[in-house]
Enzyme design. Structure first.
Site, short mmCIF file in Angstrom:
data_model
loop_
_atom_site.label_atom_id
_atom_site.label_comp_id
_atom_site.label_asym_id
_atom_site.label_seq_id
_atom_site.Cartn_x
_atom_site.Cartn_y
_atom_site.Cartn_z
N HIS A 79 0.83 -1.21 0.00
CA HIS A 79 0.00 0.00 0.00
C HIS A 79 0.86 1.26 0.00
O HIS A 79 1.96 1.29 0.55
CB HIS A 79 -1.00 0.01 1.15
N ASP A 109 6.25 1.12 6.60
CA ASP A 109 4.89 0.58 6.45
C ASP A 109 4.14 1.49 5.49
O ASP A 109 3.57 2.48 5.91
CB ASP A 109 4.22 0.54 7.82
N GLU A 142 -5.08 2.17 2.76
CA GLU A 142 -5.03 0.95 3.57
C GLU A 142 -5.12 1.28 5.05
O GLU A 142 -5.80 0.58 5.82
CB GLU A 142 -3.74 0.19 3.28
N ASP A 166 3.33 -6.74 3.79
CA ASP A 166 2.83 -5.74 4.75
C ASP A 166 2.69 -6.29 6.16
O ASP A 166 1.75 -5.96 6.88
CB ASP A 166 1.47 -5.20 4.27
N HIS A 347 3.94 2.92 13.00
CA HIS A 347 2.92 3.86 13.48
C HIS A 347 3.44 4.68 14.66
O HIS A 347 2.64 5.25 15.41
CB HIS A 347 1.63 3.15 13.86
#
Length: 377
Positions: A79, A109, A142, A166, A347
């Site tokens: 993504h 990511d 995503e 992923d 994240h």
């Protein structure tokens, strides 16, 4: 065969392109140029017309015809979007580690997945390695609910199986089980009243909600099932009995029957509390994605396992509690594993990836393409 410096350089280039969810235009244009230069035919679908995707960028679906190989046509996917804070990423490369400067995410990511796919395509082209045809899908949205994969133009997909890059484990980790997920939004309506002068005339929606939640089983239900109440909002002032409260929650399970049972349990508790206090309830339930439940003997699993062995990394068949585009693809009938790519602390502003993992990711993809010529069913 993999050119490590070229791969790392391209990864560093990609993470510096802003692409927070809803703002994928620049990265999509760059990737379109790169894919066309490699000889792929690129189509952008209209997934970006969805309101939640903001600026109108669609998924990229790139097709590479076979070059004489006899293997099956399959899909490679990653993504394009990142979470926040993802603007102005300044990657730092030191002692075999690439990280951000500390005030943003890094974006491995999923740009580590994108970089691995691009490098693998270059190696296949440079070495003239035979294949039966490839499709590359780079999705949007995503991180905001797998929106791009859900809105993908599946009429363009000719592949019968796929590999998504992923997952957080190292190259060699192969996700063959992932949960089905439901989300729900419950609006409880009571009756407003003055909290000091006539509280008995009101129906406190927050109290109703608290009774329902107190009777719910949440958290880790069993080894395959989880549930959560994630958002509660309501009330306007301390001197007003709150007339309305909104609750948002989710349920996940590797077993669809368990997911459904847990969802029904939570909704039943809401209905009981509402009835007890004579309030009203408005419910919205959505199945976010289907489960992944692949047999170890499934073709994409066997290909990934053999490819890992061929490059000297341990093949680990495992499960996850998270969802990915691979869940959506499997739900559409496209048997698809999710592969570990070594991204760590994603994240967060502490995100990093090892250069060794970047290289192994590309090596694994190259080997998958080669092994697919030998395993046809």
């Amino acid at each position: 065969m993999v050119n490590a410096e070229r791969l790392i350089g391209e990864f560093i280039e990609l993470v510096q392109v802003d692409s927070e969810s809803g703002g994928e235009r620049q990265i999509a244009d760059l990737l379109t140029e790169k894919l066309i230069a490699l000889g792929l035919d690129v189509f952008e679908d209209n997934a970006g017309s969805e309101v939640e995707l903001g600026k109108g960028t669609g998924n990229l679906i790139a097709t590479w015809p076979g070059n004489g190989g006899n293997g099956p046509v399959f899909l490679l996917s990653a993504h394009m979007d990142t979470v926040k804070p993802g603007r102005g990423v300044k990657p730092q490369r030191q002692n075999g580690v690439i990280k951000s400067s500390g005030d943003t995410i890094l974006g491995s990511d999923d740009k580590a997945g994108i970089a691995a796919i691009l490098e693998a395509l270059r190696v296949i082209k440079e070495q003239n390695i035979s294949h039966g045809g490839l499709q590359v899908v780079f999705t949007v949205g995503e991180e905001i609910g797998l929106v791009g994969a859900k809105k993908l133009d599946y009429s363009r997909i000719k592949a019968g199986m796929g590999f998504v890059l992923d997952s957080g484990g190292p190259a060699g980790e192969i996700i063959i089980q992932a949960p089905q997920q439901y989300t729900f939004k419950a609006v409880i309506k009571g009756k407003a009243a003055h909290a000091g002068m006539a509280p008995e005339q009101g129906i406190n929606a927050i109290v109703v909600a608290s009774h329902a939640i107190a009777n719910m089983h949440t958290g880790r239900i069993d080894s395959e099932t989880t549930s959560n109440i994630g958002i509660i909002s309501g009330g306007v002032a301390t001197n007003i009995v709150p007339e309305q409260v909104t609750i948002q929650g989710e349920v996940r399970s590797l077993k669809p029957a368990k997911a459904k049972a847990q969802l029904e349990h939570m909704l039943d508790e809401l209905k009981k509390a509402v009835e007890q206090f004579q309030a009203t309830l408005d419910l919205q339930v959505e199945k976010e994605y289907d489960e992944i439940d692949l047999n170890p003997a499934a073709l994409p699993v066997r290909i990934a396992v053999q490819a890992a062995k061929n490059i000297g990394v341990e093949a680990i068949l495992t499960k996850t509690g998270g969802g990915s585009d691979a869940n959506v693809f499997n739900g559409k009938g496209l048997a698809c594993v999710n592969l570990g790519i070594g991204m760590q602390r994603v994240h967060t502003t502490d995100e990093f990836i090892m250069e060794e993992d970047l290289v192994n990711n590309a090596r694994l993809v190259v080997e998958i393409i080669k092994v697919a010529q030998e395993m046809k069913g």
